[in-house]
Scaffold this motif. Structure first.
Motif, PDB file in Angstrom:
ATOM      1  N   SER A 142      -5.787 -15.824  11.725  1.00  0.00           N
ATOM      2  CA  SER A 142      -6.014 -17.428  12.282  1.00  0.00           C
ATOM      3  C   SER A 142      -5.923 -18.475  11.428  1.00  0.00           C
ATOM      4  O   SER A 142      -7.151 -18.215  10.754  1.00  0.00           O
ATOM      5  CB  SER A 142      -7.080 -17.605  13.425  1.00  0.00           C
ATOM      6  OG  SER A 142      -7.294 -18.236  13.923  1.00  0.00           O
ATOM      7  N   ARG A 145      -2.620 -23.633  12.599  1.00  0.00           N
ATOM      8  CA  ARG A 145      -2.271 -23.544  14.299  1.00  0.00           C
ATOM      9  C   ARG A 145      -1.829 -22.416  14.852  1.00  0.00           C
ATOM     10  O   ARG A 145      -1.328 -22.070  16.073  1.00  0.00           O
ATOM     11  CB  ARG A 145      -0.711 -25.199  14.288  1.00  0.00           C
ATOM     12  CG  ARG A 145      -0.151 -24.901  13.964  1.00  0.00           C
ATOM     13  CD  ARG A 145       0.688 -26.527  13.929  1.00  0.00           C
ATOM     14  NE  ARG A 145       2.100 -26.115  12.990  1.00  0.00           N
ATOM     15  CZ  ARG A 145       2.107 -26.650  11.757  1.00  0.00           C
ATOM     16  NH1 ARG A 145       0.684 -26.674  11.322  1.00  0.00           N
ATOM     17  NH2 ARG A 145       3.533 -26.423  11.308  1.00  0.00           N
ATOM     18  N   THR A 147      -1.640 -17.589  15.048  1.00  0.00           N
ATOM     19  CA  THR A 147      -2.676 -17.112  15.163  1.00  0.00           C
ATOM     20  C   THR A 147      -1.506 -15.712  14.886  1.00  0.00           C
ATOM     21  O   THR A 147      -0.787 -15.867  16.340  1.00  0.00           O
ATOM     22  CB  THR A 147      -3.550 -16.996  16.409  1.00  0.00           C
ATOM     23  OG1 THR A 147      -4.562 -18.061  15.826  1.00  0.00           O
ATOM     24  CG2 THR A 147      -4.142 -15.681  16.215  1.00  0.00           C
ATOM     25  N   GLN A 162       3.935 -14.271  15.573  1.00  0.00           N
ATOM     26  CA  GLN A 162       3.010 -14.151  16.321  1.00  0.00           C
ATOM     27  C   GLN A 162       2.413 -13.529  17.283  1.00  0.00           C
ATOM     28  O   GLN A 162       4.068 -12.826  17.567  1.00  0.00           O
ATOM     29  CB  GLN A 162       3.219 -16.185  16.956  1.00  0.00           C
ATOM     30  CG  GLN A 162       3.406 -17.634  16.045  1.00  0.00           C
ATOM     31  CD  GLN A 162       3.491 -18.067  16.488  1.00  0.00           C
ATOM     32  OE1 GLN A 162       2.803 -19.196  16.282  1.00  0.00           O
ATOM     33  NE2 GLN A 162       4.186 -18.314  17.846  1.00  0.00           N
TER      34      GLN A 162
END
Length: 285
Positions: A142, A145, A147, A162
C-alpha cells in the motif's frame, strides 16, 4: 602528334595514385609496432571485460539482496566501463591526446544527465528498490493511493495489479520517495474488530462472546492470545473491540468471518447493535 609519357606516380591502367598507396605503406611500416600493440590491447581488453562482467553478474546473483535485474545492470555497467578504458588505451597507442576526448565525453555525459534527469531518477530509485527490497514480486503493498500486488520490478517502473484487477505502472521515483506499507512481509497480522452495543447491554457479556468466537476459530492464534476490550463510548453505542492475531494469508477471510459471526451471535444472545439515534425533548412554550 607527340606521345604522352605516363607519370611515374600514377598507374594508367587502374587509375590508382601510387603515391597515396606508398604513403599508406610507409605509415604502416612506421607504426606497425603501435598497430600490433593496439590490436593486442583491444582483443585482450575485450576478453577481460567480458570475463569480469560475467564474474560480476554471477557473484551478485549469489547475494540474496541483489535481484537478477540489478545484477545484470551492474554487470553491464562494469563491461561498458572497461570498454571505455580499452578504447582510451588503444587511442593512446597512436599518440592521440586522450585528455581532450575524456573532457568531451564528460561534458556530453553531463548534458545527457541533465536532459534525462527524471529518467535517471527513476533508474536510481529502481536500483535502490532492487537492492533494499522494501517489496518483491508477489507481495501486496500500500503506497500513496495504490493498494496492489507487485507484478514486476524494472529499472524505470514497477508494475502493480490492484485487487480489482486493474493494471498500474508507477515510476520508481514515486514509489521510493513515499512510505511503503508491505502487507505480506511479516508472517502474522493482527485483526481489530469493533462492534457497537447499546448502553443498556452488558459489556462483559459482549466481551465474552467475542472472545469465544476467536477461541472457536482455528485460524486465530493463541500467541499472542486474543483480547476483548471496551474501545469507545460513542453517541449511540458502546464500542467493544476484539484483537486477534492470525497468519497473514488468513487475514482478510478471517476478518470477514468474525464480523459476520459477531452479528449473528449478538442477535442470538440478545445484544443489540444500535443505529445512530437522537433523543429529542419537547419543551412546552
Amino acid at each position: 602528334m607527340a606521345s604522352q609519357t605516363p607519370s611515374p606516380t600514377a598507374d594508367t591502367t587502374s587509375g590508382v595514385d601510387l603515391s597515396f598507396v606508398a604513403s599508406i605503406l610507409d605509415w604502416l611500416e612506421a607504426n606497425i609496432v603501435h598497430i600490433i600493440g593496439a590490436f593486442a590491447v583491444l582483443v585482450i581488453g575485450l576478453l577481460i571485460a567480458g570475463m569480469l562482467s560475467r564474474w560480476a553478474e554471477r557473484t551478485l546473483a549469489k547475494h540474496p539482496r541483489f535481484d537478477p535485474t540489478i545484477s545484470g545492470f551492474l554487470a553491464k555497467m562494469v563491461k561498458y566501463a572497461l570498454w571505455a578504458v580499452v578504447l582510451v588505451t588503444v587511442l593512446s597507442q597512436f599518440g592521440v591526446e586522450t585528455a581532450s576526448i575524456l573532457a568531451a565525453l564528460g561534458g556530453m555525459a553531463l548534458a545527457v544527465g541533465l536532459a534525462l534527469q527524471g529518467t535517471l531518477s527513476n533508474v536510481a530509485s529502481g536500483v535502490m528498490i532492487l537492492v533494499q527490497r522494501p517489496f518483491v514480486v508477489g507481495e501486496a503493498i500500500s503506497v500513496d493511493r495504490f493498494t496492489a500486488t507487485v507484478q514486476r520490478i524494472g529499472l524505470f517502473t514497477t508494475e502493480l495489479k490492484q485487487f480489482d484487477g486493474l493494471f498500474v505502472m508507477v515510476p520508481n521515483s514515486e514509489l521510493w520517495n513515499q512510505p511503503i506499507i508491505n502487507l505480506h512481509r511479516h508472517p502474522t497480522r493482527r485483526i481489530e474488530l469493533i462492534v457497537g452495543i447499546g448502553y443498556d447491554d452488558s459489556m462483559k457479556q459482549a466481551r465474552e462472546v467475542l472472545l469465544a468466537l476467536a477461541e472457536q476459530d482455528e485460524r486465530a492464534l493463541n500467541d499472542p492470545e486474543p483480547q476483548a476490550f471496551v474501545a469507545s463510548l460513542d453517541d449511540s453505542s458502546v464500542g467493544v473491540g476484539l484483537r486477534v492475531w492470525c497468519a497473514t494469508s488468513d487475514y482478510m477471510q478471517l476478518q470477514w468471518d468474525l464480523t459476520e459471526a459477531a452479528k449473528a451471535k449478538f442477535d442470538e444472545v440478545g445484544l443489540s447493535i444500535p443505529f445512530p439515534q437522537r433523543e429529542v425533548t419537547m419543551v412546552p412554550a
